[in-house]
Design a protein around this motif. Sequence first.
Motif, PDB file in Angstrom:
ATOM      1  N   ASP A   1       0.823  -1.212   0.000  1.00 30.30           N
ATOM      2  CA  ASP A   1       0.000   0.000   0.000  1.00 30.30           C
ATOM      3  C   ASP A   1       0.861   1.268   0.000  1.00 30.30           C
ATOM      4  OD1 ASP A   1       0.895   0.444   2.615  1.00 30.30           O
ATOM      5  OD2 ASP A   1      -0.919  -0.378   3.528  1.00 30.30           O
ATOM      6  N   ARG A   2       0.191   2.399   0.170  1.00 31.85           N
ATOM      7  CA  ARG A   2       0.884   3.691   0.125  1.00 31.85           C
ATOM      8  C   ARG A   2       1.868   3.870   1.274  1.00 31.85           C
ATOM      9  NH1 ARG A   2      -4.561   5.516  -1.632  1.00 31.85           N
ATOM     10  NH2 ARG A   2      -4.375   6.334  -3.771  1.00 31.85           N
ATOM     11  N   ASP A   3       1.673   3.122   2.366  1.00 33.62           N
ATOM     12  CA  ASP A   3       2.589   3.197   3.509  1.00 33.62           C
ATOM     13  C   ASP A   3       3.691   2.160   3.427  1.00 33.62           C
ATOM     14  OD1 ASP A   3       1.056   5.234   4.628  1.00 33.62           O
ATOM     15  OD2 ASP A   3      -0.266   3.822   5.644  1.00 33.62           O
ATOM     16  N   CYS A   4       3.798   1.505   2.262  1.00 32.47           N
ATOM     17  CA  CYS A   4       4.779   0.427   2.066  1.00 32.47           C
ATOM     18  C   CYS A   4       4.574  -0.706   3.071  1.00 32.47           C
ATOM     19  CB  CYS A   4       6.216   0.965   2.136  1.00 32.47           C
ATOM     20  SG  CYS A   4       6.697   1.877   0.654  1.00 32.47           S
TER      21      CYS A   4
ATOM     22  N   SER B   1     -11.055   2.466   4.575  1.00 30.71           N
ATOM     23  CA  SER B   1      -9.824   2.087   5.260  1.00 30.71           C
ATOM     24  C   SER B   1     -10.210   1.272   6.486  1.00 30.71           C
ATOM     25  CB  SER B   1      -9.041   3.342   5.671  1.00 30.71           C
ATOM     26  OG  SER B   1      -7.916   3.008   6.468  1.00 30.71           O
TER      27      SER B   1
ATOM     28  N   HIS C   1       9.329  -3.445   2.221  1.00 28.38           N
ATOM     29  CA  HIS C   1       8.028  -3.132   2.813  1.00 28.38           C
ATOM     30  C   HIS C   1       7.813  -3.982   4.058  1.00 28.38           C
ATOM     31  CE1 HIS C   1       7.292  -6.483  -0.017  1.00 28.38           C
ATOM     32  NE2 HIS C   1       6.362  -6.878   0.852  1.00 28.38           N
TER      33      HIS C   1
ATOM     34  N   ALA D   1      -5.079   4.095   2.638  1.00 26.41           N
ATOM     35  CA  ALA D   1      -3.713   3.610   2.472  1.00 26.41           C
ATOM     36  C   ALA D   1      -3.656   2.569   1.356  1.00 26.41           C
ATOM     37  CB  ALA D   1      -3.202   3.020   3.780  1.00 26.41           C
ATOM     38  N   GLN D   2      -4.685   1.724   1.292  1.00 26.78           N
ATOM     39  CA  GLN D   2      -4.730   0.701   0.259  1.00 26.78           C
ATOM     40  C   GLN D   2      -5.494   1.237  -0.949  1.00 26.78           C
ATOM     41  OE1 GLN D   2      -5.706  -3.293   1.575  1.00 26.78           O
ATOM     42  NE2 GLN D   2      -3.567  -3.397   2.177  1.00 26.78           N
ATOM     43  N   VAL D   3      -4.823   1.257  -2.078  1.00 32.47           N
ATOM     44  CA  VAL D   3      -5.356   1.903  -3.281  1.00 32.47           C
ATOM     45  C   VAL D   3      -6.678   1.294  -3.740  1.00 32.47           C
ATOM     46  CG1 VAL D   3      -4.881   2.419  -5.708  1.00 32.47           C
ATOM     47  CG2 VAL D   3      -3.025   2.503  -4.024  1.00 32.47           C
TER      48      VAL D   3
END
Length: 280
Positions: A35-38, A123, A159, A178-180
């Motif tokens: 996700d965007r937060d790795c 989310s 990650h 966070a998760q696309v």
Amino acid sequence: MDKTILDKINKFTRRKLSEDEVYVFSVILCDNDIDRDCERFSDEALEELKERFIGRTGIFDHEATTVNQNARIFDTELITDSSRSTAYGKPYRYLKAMAYMVRTDENKNLIAEIDGGIKKEVSISCAAAKRICSVCGCDKSIASCAHIKGRKYGGSLCHTILSGITDAYEWSFVAVPAQVNAGVTKKYSEDDTVKAQAVQQISEADEELRRDIRKLAYFSGGRAAADIASLSAANLDTHGLIELRKAFERQCGKGRAEVQLGVNEKEAETNDMFSMRQEG
């Protein structure tokens, strides 16, 4: 709406709700991609979340207040999409949930926004006991390592793998998840009911075909032949069952509608069936 769906919803209600009282929609809660937060969930974590999210409430922006509650999850499903791969080359898997809301004057605008694709992204909030480094396998919840999330090592993106889910708190409508891929997928529609009914009708028809095959086999060779025919028919699809029934009809020299049990044959089959139930 399928009765099974209402039954699942009514497990969470003080009184039984009718189809007209509820609004049902599906939502992707999370997946196994980075996700965007790795960070990403392990397959084991997704399995754990599948169980823990049943009954969890839906709110807005992770603001955990009672006035903020708007929906509740009544069913979950873990799906593998073999046509897609994750950023690290594994089959894409995601956790899909079915949620419901009670239709009220207060939430009719929210329902319209969900249907219109305005309220879409979601989310989740949960607790993970393990935070594994994808490069070295170090559990960062109990120790540290030299690898930094977001950097590449040996061509692979570093990650954190979340695993060991200990709790699932809630899921929220948010502006930027966070998760696309997390979000509402579609409203529950009558198409789903039609498809479910069609599957059920096919299943019932197949069972009738299997009963016919067993009966015809019994006429041909007695109980032993009927047992073998039942095993052969167990894993056949509708087309295969029809062809097998035709073969037994030709062997018996009778059409399905003409097949009748004589008095002695009927008594023998009844005794055989009773013995089978006793042995089972």
